[in-house]
Enzyme design. Structure first.
Site, mmCIF file in Angstrom:
data_model
loop_
_atom_site.group_PDB
_atom_site.id
_atom_site.type_symbol
_atom_site.label_atom_id
_atom_site.label_comp_id
_atom_site.label_asym_id
_atom_site.label_seq_id
_atom_site.Cartn_x
_atom_site.Cartn_y
_atom_site.Cartn_z
ATOM 1 N N GLU A 46 -1.388 5.192 -4.773
ATOM 2 C CA GLU A 46 -2.763 5.084 -5.269
ATOM 3 C C GLU A 46 -3.320 6.439 -5.697
ATOM 4 O O GLU A 46 -4.273 6.521 -6.468
ATOM 5 C CB GLU A 46 -3.686 4.447 -4.227
ATOM 6 C CG GLU A 46 -3.876 5.250 -2.951
ATOM 7 C CD GLU A 46 -2.856 4.874 -1.884
ATOM 8 O OE1 GLU A 46 -3.095 5.189 -0.716
ATOM 9 O OE2 GLU A 46 -1.830 4.276 -2.216
ATOM 10 N N VAL A 106 0.836 -1.204 0.000
ATOM 11 C CA VAL A 106 0.000 0.000 0.000
ATOM 12 C C VAL A 106 0.870 1.254 0.000
ATOM 13 O O VAL A 106 0.587 2.237 -0.684
ATOM 14 C CB VAL A 106 -0.949 -0.002 1.211
ATOM 15 C CG1 VAL A 106 -1.696 1.332 1.322
ATOM 16 C CG2 VAL A 106 -1.936 -1.156 1.106
ATOM 17 N N ALA A 107 1.979 1.207 0.769
ATOM 18 C CA ALA A 107 2.877 2.361 0.841
ATOM 19 C C ALA A 107 3.628 2.576 -0.458
ATOM 20 O O ALA A 107 3.885 3.711 -0.868
ATOM 21 C CB ALA A 107 3.864 2.171 1.995
ATOM 22 N N ILE A 152 2.711 1.578 -3.571
ATOM 23 C CA ILE A 152 1.855 1.942 -4.702
ATOM 24 C C ILE A 152 1.253 3.320 -4.434
ATOM 25 O O ILE A 152 0.501 3.486 -3.474
ATOM 26 C CB ILE A 152 0.718 0.923 -4.902
ATOM 27 C CG1 ILE A 152 1.282 -0.447 -5.262
ATOM 28 C CG2 ILE A 152 -0.227 1.398 -6.017
ATOM 29 C CD1 ILE A 152 0.241 -1.533 -5.352
ATOM 30 N N ASP A 204 2.055 11.516 0.021
ATOM 31 C CA ASP A 204 1.783 11.118 -1.362
ATOM 32 C C ASP A 204 0.723 11.956 -2.066
ATOM 33 O O ASP A 204 0.251 11.573 -3.120
ATOM 34 C CB ASP A 204 1.339 9.640 -1.415
ATOM 35 C CG ASP A 204 2.533 8.710 -1.439
ATOM 36 O OD1 ASP A 204 3.653 9.183 -1.201
ATOM 37 O OD2 ASP A 204 2.337 7.511 -1.680
ATOM 38 N N ASN A 239 2.199 7.475 3.769
ATOM 39 C CA ASN A 239 1.598 7.424 2.440
ATOM 40 C C ASN A 239 0.516 8.492 2.292
ATOM 41 O O ASN A 239 0.426 9.190 1.262
ATOM 42 C CB ASN A 239 0.995 6.040 2.216
ATOM 43 C CG ASN A 239 0.759 5.721 0.750
ATOM 44 O OD1 ASN A 239 1.517 6.147 -0.101
ATOM 45 N ND2 ASN A 239 -0.281 4.981 0.467
ATOM 46 N N ASP A 262 -4.847 23.849 -40.554
ATOM 47 C CA ASP A 262 -5.615 24.439 -41.639
ATOM 48 C C ASP A 262 -5.053 25.833 -41.901
ATOM 49 O O ASP A 262 -4.357 26.408 -41.064
ATOM 50 C CB ASP A 262 -7.094 24.501 -41.222
ATOM 51 C CG ASP A 262 -8.002 24.904 -42.367
ATOM 52 O OD1 ASP A 262 -7.562 24.796 -43.528
ATOM 53 O OD2 ASP A 262 -9.139 25.315 -42.107
#
Length: 903
Positions: free
Chosen positions: A298, A293-294, A296, A733, A729, A340
């Site tokens: 999220e 969990v830490a 990744i 994070d 985290n 264009d």
């Protein structure tokens, strides 16, 4: 009658086309019309069934990192850690909802096309005029048109009287197309098929009768709908990189967690501590889950979305509206911009720029604004007076008091010319009202009006220079009328050719005196007194030259793709610096004759494409994408929609059709090429900021994993508890990473070449930065644990925890630039970073409060001295990051100076 989608009806006489379609000028019978309706189907666009919303939503959870997070969250719920798991689920569901909404929005392009369908049509059946639903029009129907009508289906003209049709949505041309009925002698692009009309185009002048040749999905607009259905929107480089990176990261994290879990269980089995094995396995497993969990991030996808949203807001201030968030980043990696001409590179407004009147020292005169004339009722007009008065009188356009322009763009330009020269059109027309007229005709290429001027009947004629010159017997020189000689004619023709070579549109003016009260006819359009020439162009935007130069200095190749004529397009290209020596140009038909191999060899030299079809545009974009170049495409018409969807980034004009906007990723409010280049700079900054956030996130996570692995192999106590890892985290994070996404552009961001399309998310020095900073953070945590362990194992855990959180927080400053130090940038130049750091430090302070510290395994004896030591160790790690950055950048500067590094 059998379906025939290959017949080129524009190469046939009208009667032959009717015969081929088994029809007649009296139209089909009702019985035959019904039979063909059953055979060919309704005259409407079809679309394939889209995926249901629930399926699109569930597909958002297929990502490997998402699957790992879901598994970890479920395990945490089982073991009682409910709050952390709920946060993870909320983030994942929000991301899935955003993705679903974006996907459903992208499906509306065909709906926009269907809304353009014509509600009814006037047809002749059984020799009688009928009004039917446009969906019931069939091949072979004889259809009637008049000004204001929309064309219900494609067809070959039988009769046409002063017919002008707006086909810009199909051809890209800014002016209405003048139509005629004669057969063409060679294959032509859609824009040059003057004897054909096309579904959804609009009649702005005249009337016509045509035989319907194709309906529904067989029409030109149907072909575009089919291209849209079968063209997949491209995955952006960022999306692709994140997907690849997620898979690799997921595998790496699982392997690391399994390794740590295995080592801890093996050690407990070989060196029993008296704790029950079942408890050891459960604790080891939960610690491994906490590491997953830490490790990744999220919040990564949410952070990317937020940073992209910040870029979107910045772009909106620069007249660029982002419809699909990843397009912000894609702009930053753009190598090719297919643009264009009309309205994007030019002002989309015909403008008289020069004029010519014969004299002994005749030369082209630039149009400049002059004061209003006190009077235009002169006894003796000179050539200057007469040219401007003719421009005002032989003219159907009007400019309202509020500035609104009504009429043909060329005639509006003539009205503006007269006004600029001081001969105010409204006043001139009041003094010399129009008494008779001969409307413009594409066969005559002339328009004439009759006025009473100074008690004389005067017919003024404007039209094609070659016709006016050849029919002129005299010429107005100053205030004198003299004989027109061949030498004078040749001199005028030379000037006309000079204008044509500059891609200027030229109109000639002449006049003749008529008997008062005589009814004028086309036979009178002869024996003119030549007045002069007026040269017009849709001029380049003032800021485009600088924008093209800026694009080239940024390593971006601008390419013009236009429905206009080749000569005009190349001339504009040269004027703005887009078309240079050694460059080449192709028309759509010339492009069709090239094999893919031949196109590939010529591709990098081609700067201008003219008279192109929707299929041509997709082919051009695809050819560049095969060379692995990120390609942007601009457009405004229905014909542009497939290419806009197929390009890496589609850019629609704010003044364009809804179909184009729905197919695009971005909309230009001001239709300006310069705004695209400004958006590219924002895009490059956004991508740079995303990479700064990623570097910040993963270097911190890597530091934690390094310290954990070291402790496991050294036989130390686990340096963090599961709750500490989850807290770090949650604190580190998100807020600092978002703050880094608000950094200003780095110096020289537009002097570097675009990054390679296949450059990974960790390319361009990002991986090296993550590894070096991760090592420094990891070492800091290891040193802090070692210092704390001299007191007790619990103090070692507390020291490691606080040092890791402090090092990760302070490294925010080091992540603000890829090569400049935090001191050089200025600590307070990004107030969001300062705020983020203060929030993180405040949260750490809360954890250290006596009532809370026990929950986070911080012993009571942990003091301010311990905190100061942790802060010092963390600060030293950040100083080492800055030193490593300076060494790395000095090497880059040396390589650049030696021309061994292309940045």
């Amino acid at each position: 009658m059998e379906r025939n989608t290959q017949e080129k009806y524009y190469l046939l006489e009208a009667d032959d086309a009717i015969s081929k379609l088994a029809s007649s000028k009296n139209g089909l019978s009702e019985v035959e019309a019904q039979k063909r309706l059953n055979d060919f189907g309704k005259n409407e666009l079809r679309e394939k069934e889209s995926d249901p919303t629930w399926k699109i939503f569930l597909e958002s959870f297929k990502d490997p990192m998402v699957i790992i997070l879901i598994g970890a969250a479920i395990l945490q719920i089982v073991t009682g850690s409910v709050m952390e798991s709920l946060i993870i689920f909320v983030v994942l569901i929000l991301n899935a909802v955003l993705g679903t909404v974006q996907t459903k929005k992208a499906e509306s392009s065909i709906n926009s096309l269907k809304q353009m369908s014509v509600p009814s049509a006037k047809v002749i059946r059984d020799g009688q005029k009928h009004t039917v639903s446009s969906t019931e029009v069939v091949p072979g129907d004889i259809v009637l048109l008049e000004a204001g009508d929309y064309v219900p289906a494609d067809g070959r003209l039988i009769e046409a009287e002063s017919l002008k049709i707006v086909e810009g949505m199909l051809t890209g041309e800014s002016e209405p197309a003048q139509k005629s009925t004669g057969k063409l002698m060679e294959e032509s692009s859609v824009g040059d098929r003057v004897n054909m009309v096309y579904s959804t185009s609009m009649v702005v002048n005249g009337r016509a009768t045509y035989v319907c040749t194709r309906t529904g999905m067989d029409t030109e607009i149907g072909k575009i709908a089919d291209l849209l259905e079968n063209t997949d929107a491209k995955q952006t480089p960022l999306q692709s990189n994140i997907e690849i990176f997620s898979k690799k990261l997921g595998v790496a994290i699982v392997l690391i967690c399994l390794l740590i879990f295995g080592i801890q269980v093996f050690r407990a089995y070989t060196h029993p501590t008296g704790v029950e094995m079942k408890t050891v396995i459960l604790n080891s497993f939960m610690f491994a889950v906490a590491i997953a969990v830490a490790a990744i991030p999220e919040a990564l996808s949410s952070i990317v979305t937020i940073v992209l949203s910040i870029g979107t807001k910045t772009m909106s201030k620069k007249n660029s509206i982002i419809r699909k968030l990843p397009a912000v980043e894609t702009l930053g990696s753009t190598s090719i911009i297919c643009t264009d001409k009309t309205g994007t590179l030019t002002m989309n407004k015909m403008t008289a720029v020069e004029y010519y009147k014969y004299s002994k020292d005749a030369e082209s005169i630039e149009v400049v604004e002059e004061p209003k004339k006190d009077s235009v009722d002169l006894e003796n007009f000179n050539s200057e007076d007469m040219l401007n008065i003719a421009a005002a009188l032989c003219n159907d356009s009007v400019i309202k008091e509020d500035g609104k322009e009504i009429g043909d763009p060329t005639e509006v330009a003539l009205t503006v010319l007269a006004d600029k020269k001081g001969y105010i059109s409204d006043r001139v027309r009041d003094i010399y009202p129009r008494l008779q007229e001969l409307p413009f005709d594409s066969d005559r290429k002339l328009m004439s009006t009759y006025h009473k001027i100074n008690s004389k009947g005067i017919m003024i004629t404007k039209g094609a220079p070659d016709i006016i010159i050849s029919r002129s017997s005299k010429v107005l020189v100053g205030s004198q009328v003299v004989e027109m000689t061949e030498d004078i004619k040749n001199e005028v023709r030379d000037q006309n050719e000079k204008y044509s070579n500059k891609a200027l549109r030229v109109l000639a003016f002449g006049y003749r005196q008529m008997d008062e009260g005589k009814k004028i006819g086309i036979e009178d359009e002869d024996k003119f007194i030549f007045i002069g020439l007026v040269a017009m162009i849709d001029p380049p935007r003032n800021e485009v030259i600088e924008a093209v130069a800026k694009a080239k200095s940024a390593g971006i190749k601008p390419i013009m793709i236009t429905g206009d004529h080749k000569t005009t397009a190349v001339a504009i290209g040269k004027n703005i610096g887009l078309f240079n020596e050694g460059d080449i140009s192709y028309t759509g038909l010339e492009l069709d004759n090239l094999t893919d191999e031949e196109l590939d060899k010529q591709l990098e030299k081609i700067s201008v494409y003219a008279r192109v079809s929707p299929e041509n545009k997709i082919r051009i974009v695809g050819a560049w994408q095969k060379k692995n170049k990120v390609t942007a495409m601009t457009g405004d018409g229905v014909n542009d929609a497939p290419a806009l969807k197929n390009a890496d980034i589609g850019i629609a004009m704010g003044s364009g059709t809804e179909v184009a906007k729905e197919a695009a990723s971005m909309v230009l409010v001001d239709d300006n090429f310069a705004s695209i280049i400004a958006a590219v700079e924002v895009g490059r900054t956004v991508y740079s900021n995303i990479k700064k956030s990623i570097t910040y996130l993963f270097s911190g996570n890597l530091g934690a994993i390094i310290s954990i692995l070291f402790a496991v192999f050294a036989g130390w106590t686990n340096p963090y508890t599961a709750l500490q890892l989850i807290f770090i985290n949650m604190v580190n994070d998100s807020i600092p990473a978002i703050a880094l996404g608000m950094e200003k552009p780095e110096e020289g961001v537009m002097s570097m070449d675009p990054r390679e399309k296949n450059e990974g998310l960790l390319g361009g020095g990002t991986l090296q930065a993550i590894l070096s900073r991760g090592v420094f953070v990891g070492i800091a945590a290891i040193v802090a644990q070692y210092v704390g362990m001299k007191h007790s194992p619990n103090m070692g855990v507390a020291m490691a925890f606080t040092t890791l959180l402090l090092a990760r927080t302070l490294q925010t400053f080091a992540c603000r630039s890829d090569f400049r130090s935090a001191f050089a940038i200025g600590f307070f130049s990004n107030k969001y970073v300062v705020g983020a750091v203060l929030i993180c430090l405040s949260l750490l302070g809360l954890v250290l409060l006596p009532p809370v510290r026990g929950i986070f395994a911080i012993p009571a004896e942990y003091s301010m001295t311990n905190l100061a030591v942790s802060f010092l160790i963390a600060l030293i790690s950040v100083l080492f990051m800055e030193i490593a950055k300076a060494i790395s950048y000095s090497k880059v500067k040396k390589l650049r100076a030696e021309n061994r590094l292309d940045i």
